[in-house]
Design a protein around this motif. Structure first.
Motif, short mmCIF file in Angstrom:
data_model
loop_
_atom_site.label_atom_id
_atom_site.label_comp_id
_atom_site.label_asym_id
_atom_site.label_seq_id
_atom_site.Cartn_x
_atom_site.Cartn_y
_atom_site.Cartn_z
N GLU A 118 0.83 -1.21 0.00
CA GLU A 118 0.00 0.00 0.00
C GLU A 118 0.86 1.26 0.00
OE1 GLU A 118 -3.29 0.22 -0.24
OE2 GLU A 118 -3.45 -1.97 -0.40
N ASN A 119 2.15 1.09 -0.33
CA ASN A 119 3.10 2.20 -0.42
C ASN A 119 3.38 2.87 0.92
OD1 ASN A 119 3.46 1.96 -3.27
ND2 ASN A 119 1.49 3.01 -3.56
N VAL A 120 3.23 2.13 2.01
CA VAL A 120 3.64 2.61 3.32
C VAL A 120 5.01 2.00 3.61
CG1 VAL A 120 3.11 2.74 5.78
CG2 VAL A 120 1.26 2.76 4.10
N ASP A 121 6.04 2.80 3.62
CA ASP A 121 7.39 2.28 3.72
C ASP A 121 8.24 3.27 4.51
OD1 ASP A 121 9.63 0.77 3.41
OD2 ASP A 121 9.59 0.74 1.21
N TYR A 122 8.92 2.80 5.54
CA TYR A 122 9.78 3.67 6.34
C TYR A 122 10.80 2.82 7.08
CZ TYR A 122 6.25 2.39 9.86
OH TYR A 122 5.38 1.70 10.68
N LYS A 123 11.77 3.47 7.68
CA LYS A 123 12.92 2.77 8.26
C LYS A 123 12.53 1.71 9.28
CE LYS A 123 15.56 4.63 11.49
NZ LYS A 123 16.54 5.50 12.17
N TYR A 124 11.69 2.08 10.26
CA TYR A 124 11.40 1.16 11.35
C TYR A 124 10.62 -0.07 10.87
CZ TYR A 124 13.01 4.98 14.25
OH TYR A 124 13.79 5.97 14.81
N LEU A 125 9.76 0.12 9.86
CA LEU A 125 9.04 -1.02 9.30
C LEU A 125 10.02 -1.99 8.65
CD1 LEU A 125 6.41 -2.47 8.62
CD2 LEU A 125 6.26 -1.07 6.54
N ARG A 126 10.97 -1.46 7.89
CA ARG A 126 11.96 -2.33 7.23
C ARG A 126 12.86 -3.01 8.26
NH1 ARG A 126 10.98 -3.94 1.99
NH2 ARG A 126 10.19 -2.18 0.80
N GLN A 127 13.21 -2.31 9.32
CA GLN A 127 14.02 -2.92 10.37
C GLN A 127 13.28 -4.07 11.04
OE1 GLN A 127 15.00 0.50 12.83
NE2 GLN A 127 17.09 0.54 12.03
N ARG A 128 12.00 -3.85 11.34
CA ARG A 128 11.20 -4.90 11.99
C ARG A 128 11.03 -6.10 11.07
NH1 ARG A 128 6.74 -0.41 13.65
NH2 ARG A 128 8.10 0.81 15.03
N LEU A 129 10.75 -5.83 9.80
CA LEU A 129 10.61 -6.94 8.84
C LEU A 129 11.93 -7.68 8.69
CD1 LEU A 129 8.43 -5.46 5.95
CD2 LEU A 129 7.92 -7.49 7.31
N GLY A 130 13.03 -6.94 8.59
CA GLY A 130 14.34 -7.58 8.45
C GLY A 130 14.64 -8.47 9.64
N TYR A 131 14.34 -7.98 10.84
CA TYR A 131 14.62 -8.78 12.03
C TYR A 131 13.71 -10.01 12.09
CZ TYR A 131 15.95 -9.92 16.78
OH TYR A 131 16.43 -10.57 17.89
N ALA A 132 12.43 -9.85 11.66
CA ALA A 132 11.50 -10.99 11.67
C ALA A 132 12.01 -12.09 10.74
CB ALA A 132 10.11 -10.53 11.23
N PHE A 133 12.45 -11.72 9.55
CA PHE A 133 13.00 -12.73 8.62
C PHE A 133 14.30 -13.32 9.17
CE2 PHE A 133 10.35 -10.60 5.29
CZ PHE A 133 9.68 -11.73 4.85
N PHE A 134 15.11 -12.48 9.81
CA PHE A 134 16.36 -12.96 10.40
C PHE A 134 16.06 -14.00 11.47
CE2 PHE A 134 20.14 -12.94 13.02
CZ PHE A 134 21.17 -12.72 12.12
N ALA A 135 15.07 -13.74 12.31
CA ALA A 135 14.69 -14.68 13.37
C ALA A 135 14.17 -15.99 12.80
CB ALA A 135 13.64 -14.05 14.28
N LYS A 136 13.54 -15.93 11.61
CA LYS A 136 13.03 -17.14 10.96
C LYS A 136 14.09 -17.79 10.07
CE LYS A 136 8.88 -17.27 9.34
NZ LYS A 136 8.33 -18.35 10.20
N GLU A 137 15.32 -17.24 10.09
CA GLU A 137 16.46 -17.77 9.36
C GLU A 137 16.30 -17.69 7.84
OE1 GLU A 137 17.41 -21.65 10.86
OE2 GLU A 137 17.98 -20.89 12.83
N ASP A 138 15.46 -16.77 7.38
CA ASP A 138 15.40 -16.47 5.95
C ASP A 138 16.30 -15.25 5.74
OD1 ASP A 138 14.88 -15.91 3.32
OD2 ASP A 138 12.70 -16.09 3.49
N TYR A 139 17.60 -15.51 5.69
CA TYR A 139 18.58 -14.42 5.70
C TYR A 139 18.59 -13.62 4.40
CZ TYR A 139 20.15 -17.03 9.76
OH TYR A 139 20.20 -17.68 10.97
N THR A 140 18.17 -14.22 3.31
CA THR A 140 18.10 -13.48 2.04
C THR A 140 17.01 -12.42 2.11
OG1 THR A 140 18.85 -15.44 0.84
CG2 THR A 140 17.82 -13.70 -0.45
N ALA A 141 15.83 -12.77 2.64
CA ALA A 141 14.75 -11.79 2.81
C ALA A 141 15.13 -10.75 3.85
CB ALA A 141 13.46 -12.50 3.22
N ALA A 142 15.83 -11.16 4.91
CA ALA A 142 16.30 -10.21 5.92
C ALA A 142 17.23 -9.19 5.29
CB ALA A 142 17.01 -10.96 7.05
N LYS A 143 18.16 -9.67 4.46
CA LYS A 143 19.12 -8.79 3.80
C LYS A 143 18.41 -7.76 2.93
CE LYS A 143 21.99 -11.10 1.27
NZ LYS A 143 21.68 -10.91 -0.15
#
Length: 375
Positions: free
Chosen positions: A42-67
């Motif tokens: 929906e074109n809502v994009d900002y630093k903290y959202l990307r950080q949270r998403l990156g960490y969520a993928f990192f925790a699930k060991e999908d490191y490519t999506a985290a990156k």
């Protein structure tokens, strides 16, 4: 700031931001990923959202999506400690150590100390490989190959790798004459993280072959390569010149593939190389790999074509043995024995043709073990 004000004009922005933050604090990674993905659509994009998403993928060991998400977060704040730290570890967990140089250069002193990185290091890592090739021909003994390597960090974005190798085998001709083959090699590779996520490679490989009639042959391999990090897309291209005595072999190779979503990081990759000397030869291959446990990775590969004077792995391996290789199929099991030690074993079936008569073929069975220690 302007972006956040515009984003907050959305009626549901404050609620969505609050909910994703709550999911982040509670460790509800699937819910966070689902809602965050919808917000971005929906074109809502900002630093903290990307950080949270990156960490969520990192925790699930999908490191490519985290990156991918941490890279997006950098666009809003390229020096943010949290983003740089987890982007750095995402690179390491996807095997992109060289590509992490730009991120390292953005770390503050405290973060660099925590991550254990320095601007330069004389001995950054050492490695070793031992390979025995059992021959399926009574005219060829088993072959021994070993290699010892040393990595040096010359700067945040500049790395040097050097290794010494040796190959030994005894050949019996159809005339019953015997002679030994000994090949010694020195290899040096310089990797430069030239931009955010692109590495330029320059390599040199000297081979010195003592063979039939005690004659000594010298070979010089020069290679230049480009390896951008395209997140899920795999791409690398190299061009090389191998001058063996008075003969020149030119090689152009391309590696392209895709990493599928998920913690297994399953990938498929195709390889194509054109070799031009007295004739033009095409070498093609396919490889696949997947994480099978948190510390274990399995790779499988198949390569076919006339591999006389062919080089692989950015010129580390040069296939200029007495009998040309025409097929290789194998599997490699990689194991991380802690944060600093990596082990690997490989078995390959190799098909070769006799130098004296190309109409005759035989099999060779390759057993390899290696270790790498990060200092």
């Amino acid at each position: 700031m302007t972006f956040l004000v515009n984003a907050q004009d959305r009626p549901d922005f404050v609620t969505a931001d609050s909910v994703t933050y709550s999911y982040y604090l509670q460790g509800k990674w699937d819910s966070l990923i689902r809602m965050g993905t919808e917000m971005i659509s929906e074109n809502v994009d900002y630093k903290y959202l990307r950080q949270r998403l990156g960490y969520a993928f990192f925790a699930k060991e999908d490191y490519t999506a985290a990156k991918k998400n941490f890279r997006k977060a950098l666009k809003y704040d390229s020096y943010n400690a949290f983003t740089n730290e987890y982007l750095f570890y995402s690179f390491l967990n996807t095997g992109k150590v060289e590509h992490a140089g730009w991120v390292e250069s953005r770390m503050d002193a405290d973060l660099a100390l925590k991550a254990g990185v320095t601007r330069s290091k004389l001995i950054d890592a050492i490695d070793a490989e031992f390979n025995y090739k059992a021959s399926g021909s009574s005219l060829r003994t088993g072959a021994l190959y070993y290699r010892f390597g040393l990595g040096t960090k010359l700067g945040w974005r500049l790395r040097l790798y050097q290794c010494f190798s040796e190959y030994n085998q005894t050949v019996t001709l159809l005339s019953s004459a015997k002679f030994g083959i000994r090949q010694a090699g020195y290899y040096a590779r310089l990797g430069w993280n030239v931009s955010r996520f692109t590495v330029l490679t320059g390599a040199y490989h000297l081979v010195r072959v003592a063979g039939k009639g005690n004659r000594v042959f010298n070979g010089h391999l020069f290679l230049a390569g480009l390896s951008p990090d395209l997140n899920r897309f795999i791409f690398e291209t190299n061009a090389s010149l191998f001058r063996y005595e008075k003969d020149n072999s030119l090689q152009m190779d391309i590696h392209a593939g895709y990493i599928f979503p998920g913690s297994s990081a399953f990938y498929l990759k195709a390889t194509g190389a054109i070799i031009r000397n007295s004739s033009t030869t095409l070498v093609t291959g396919i490889s696949a790999g997947s994480r099978v446990s948190r510390k274990t990775w399995l790779d499988m590969d198949f390569l076919t074509g006339n591999m006389d004077r062919y080089n692989d792995f950015r010129g580390i391996y040069v296939y200029n043995s007495y009998d040309p290789l025409i097929m290789r199929s194998g599997a490699t099991l990689n194991f991380n024995a802690g944060s600093r030690v990596a082990l690997w074993i490989n078995f390959s079936l190799e098909r070769k043709k006799y130098y004296e008569d190309f109409n005759y073929r035989y099999n060779q069975y390759s057993y390899l073990a290696g270790i790498r220690w990060k200092i």
